[in-house]
Design a protein around this motif. Structure first.
Motif, PDB file in Angstrom:
ATOM      1  N   ASN A 105       0.897  -1.153   0.000  1.00  0.00           N
ATOM      2  CA  ASN A 105       0.000   0.000   0.000  1.00  0.00           C
ATOM      3  C   ASN A 105       0.929   1.195   0.000  1.00  0.00           C
ATOM      4  OD1 ASN A 105      -1.756   2.120   0.393  1.00  0.00           O
ATOM      5  ND2 ASN A 105      -3.186   0.949   1.607  1.00  0.00           N
ATOM      6  N   GLY A 106       1.205   1.780   1.171  1.00  0.00           N
ATOM      7  CA  GLY A 106       2.077   2.949   1.118  1.00  0.00           C
ATOM      8  C   GLY A 106       2.541   3.397   2.480  1.00  0.00           C
ATOM      9  N   PHE A 107       2.994   4.625   2.539  1.00  0.00           N
ATOM     10  CA  PHE A 107       3.589   5.173   3.757  1.00  0.00           C
ATOM     11  C   PHE A 107       2.536   5.966   4.539  1.00  0.00           C
ATOM     12  CE2 PHE A 107       6.898   3.887   0.958  1.00  0.00           C
ATOM     13  CZ  PHE A 107       7.805   3.285   1.819  1.00  0.00           C
ATOM     14  N   LYS A 108       2.544   5.723   5.856  1.00  0.00           N
ATOM     15  CA  LYS A 108       1.492   6.294   6.709  1.00  0.00           C
ATOM     16  C   LYS A 108       1.846   7.701   7.182  1.00  0.00           C
ATOM     17  CE  LYS A 108       2.185   3.028   9.540  1.00  0.00           C
ATOM     18  NZ  LYS A 108       2.265   2.275  10.789  1.00  0.00           N
ATOM     19  N   GLU A 134      -3.336   7.082  11.970  1.00  0.00           N
ATOM     20  CA  GLU A 134      -2.265   7.095  10.967  1.00  0.00           C
ATOM     21  C   GLU A 134      -2.711   6.193   9.836  1.00  0.00           C
ATOM     22  OE1 GLU A 134       1.279   5.228  12.541  1.00  0.00           O
ATOM     23  OE2 GLU A 134       0.226   3.358  12.887  1.00  0.00           O
ATOM     24  N   ASN A 135      -2.442   6.629   8.611  1.00  0.00           N
ATOM     25  CA  ASN A 135      -2.897   5.885   7.437  1.00  0.00           C
ATOM     26  C   ASN A 135      -2.032   6.194   6.236  1.00  0.00           C
ATOM     27  OD1 ASN A 135      -5.572   4.458   7.642  1.00  0.00           O
ATOM     28  ND2 ASN A 135      -6.180   6.433   8.506  1.00  0.00           N
ATOM     29  N   PRO A 136      -1.970   5.263   5.293  1.00  0.00           N
ATOM     30  CA  PRO A 136      -1.548   5.695   3.963  1.00  0.00           C
ATOM     31  C   PRO A 136      -2.715   6.523   3.406  1.00  0.00           C
ATOM     32  CG  PRO A 136      -1.840   3.297   4.033  1.00  0.00           C
ATOM     33  CD  PRO A 136      -2.281   3.839   5.362  1.00  0.00           C
ATOM     34  N   ILE A 137      -2.442   7.461   2.528  1.00  0.00           N
ATOM     35  CA  ILE A 137      -3.489   8.402   2.099  1.00  0.00           C
ATOM     36  C   ILE A 137      -4.669   7.674   1.448  1.00  0.00           C
ATOM     37  CG2 ILE A 137      -3.941  10.527   0.789  1.00  0.00           C
ATOM     38  CD1 ILE A 137      -1.805  10.711   3.083  1.00  0.00           C
ATOM     39  N   GLY A 182       5.946   5.558   8.630  1.00  0.00           N
ATOM     40  CA  GLY A 182       5.915   4.089   8.670  1.00  0.00           C
ATOM     41  C   GLY A 182       5.253   3.537   7.427  1.00  0.00           C
ATOM     42  N   TYR A 183       5.382   2.234   7.290  1.00  0.00           N
ATOM     43  CA  TYR A 183       4.869   1.586   6.079  1.00  0.00           C
ATOM     44  C   TYR A 183       3.632   0.758   6.398  1.00  0.00           C
ATOM     45  CZ  TYR A 183       4.497  -1.783   2.308  1.00  0.00           C
ATOM     46  OH  TYR A 183       4.005  -2.567   1.304  1.00  0.00           O
TER      47      TYR A 183
END
Ligand code: LMR
Length: 337
Positions: A148-151, A210-213, A234-235
């Motif tokens: 997914n991605g970076f938070k 906290e989330n990836p967008i 974080g990832y």
């Protein structure tokens, strides 16, 4: 034998053969459950896998995808997989601790990967394979890692420096590393299923998260979070997992075709992950509901420094050797911040 009896026997035989033949044509069903929206990297990759599985097996396999926690929430989906009520999942790597495979929480360590290239050295290399093998005693086969991605942190008050999160109730996934991360910032971690986050933010049960967008956008969290700071601390990614008994019971040729479908879906997942997160960031900005801030170099360093001790504190949980193997791949050194 009388002709009529013979005829009756033939007709009855033909009739009973119909359902049997039809039964032989029944596809093998794979229930694939997940908790995010369809228009996310995982949502799209699951659909892609379903399509390719049908094509490559020529309809012998039907993958039914259940998105958005419609079938199971986080914790239940793991149990359902082990019981065989669903066959396939792609939980976030932060959700394997309760299963007893705590090593997966290494992916939650703050700033351990600077970018997807560093991450792929681990997920697509020997360390990744070692991690997936750890699932087998749990009755699970790990098929792939999907990005997914970076938070980034969001809240209803501005977040510029680590101290801004002090005393805030922050929703986390079920990972001890994430718990420690929030505690290091003086925040109060609250483990909560993904499907409950929007409401918890809306009602003030938690102040931030906290989330990836991509997750923030597709769950409409921008409606209930005034500030988003692109900390990218974080990832968040996934392991695609399958019930071992089911997987090993598949005909060999079908399993091979599904492995090919999974390889293709993984390439696809990792391609759309970055694209989706970039696109969704623009969409969040366009809503005008969340103020998006990019930290300065100084602010970023302050977060890195505040979070570096998490690596030391969690070393025994993850395992020293495993952690060193990851640092070796990525070049990360928590003592040099
Ligand atoms: C979360 O709970 O925040 C994520 O693991 C959801 C997901 O699957 O991306």
């Amino acid at each position: 034998m009388k002709i009529s009896t013979l005829l009756f026997g033939l007709v009855a035989g033909a009739l009973s053969a119909v359902p049997l033949a039809a039964l032989a044509q029944q596809p093998i069903v794979i229930k694939f459950s997940h908790v995010v929206a369809l228009n996310t990297p995982k949502g799209q990759a699951a659909e892609f896998f379903a399509k390719r599985a049908a094509e490559l097996t020529k309809g012998k396999v039907k993958v039914e995808v259940y998105a958005n926690s419609t079938l199971y929430k986080d914790k239940e989906e793991m149990e359902a997989l082990q019981l065989g009520a669903v066959q396939m999942l792609a939980p976030s790597l932060a959700k394997f601790g309760p299963l007893g495979v705590k090593e997966f929480e290494l992916f939650d360590l703050p700033y351990i990967f600077d970018n997807y290239t560093e991450l792929h050295k681990v997920t697509q290399g020997a360390v990744g394979q070692t991690l997936l093998k750890k699932l087998e005693p749990k009755g699970i086969v790990g098929l792939a890692f999907w990005d997914n991605g970076f938070k980034s942190f969001s809240a209803n008050t501005a977040i510029k420096m680590p101290a801004d999160l002090k005393g805030k109730k922050m929703r986390i996934q079920s990972s001890k590393v994430l718990e420690e991360q929030m505690r290091s910032l003086g925040a109060l971690p609250q483990v909560m299923a993904f499907s409950e986050v929007y409401q918890a933010l809306q009602t003030g049960v938690v102040d931030g998260t906290e989330n990836p967008i991509s997750n923030l956008y597709t769950q409409k969290m921008y409606e209930v979070q005034k500030y988003l700071t692109l900390t990218e601390h974080g990832y968040l990614g996934y392991a695609v997992i399958v019930n071992k008994k089911f997987w090993e019971g598949l005909p060999g040729d079908v399993r091979g075709q599904l492995e090919t479908a999974m390889k293709e879906a993984t390439v696809y997942a990792n391609k759309v992950a970055k694209e989706d997160n970039d696109k969704d960031l623009e969409s969040v900005k366009k809503t005008g509901k969340t103020q998006v801030t990019v930290p300065t170099a100084e602010e970023r360093l302050a977060f890195k420094k505040a979070l570096a001790p998490v690596h030391v504190k969690m070393e025994s949980r993850i395992g020293k050797d495993l952690l060193q193997a990851v640092y070796k791949e990525t070049g990360f050194d928590p003592t040099k911040l």
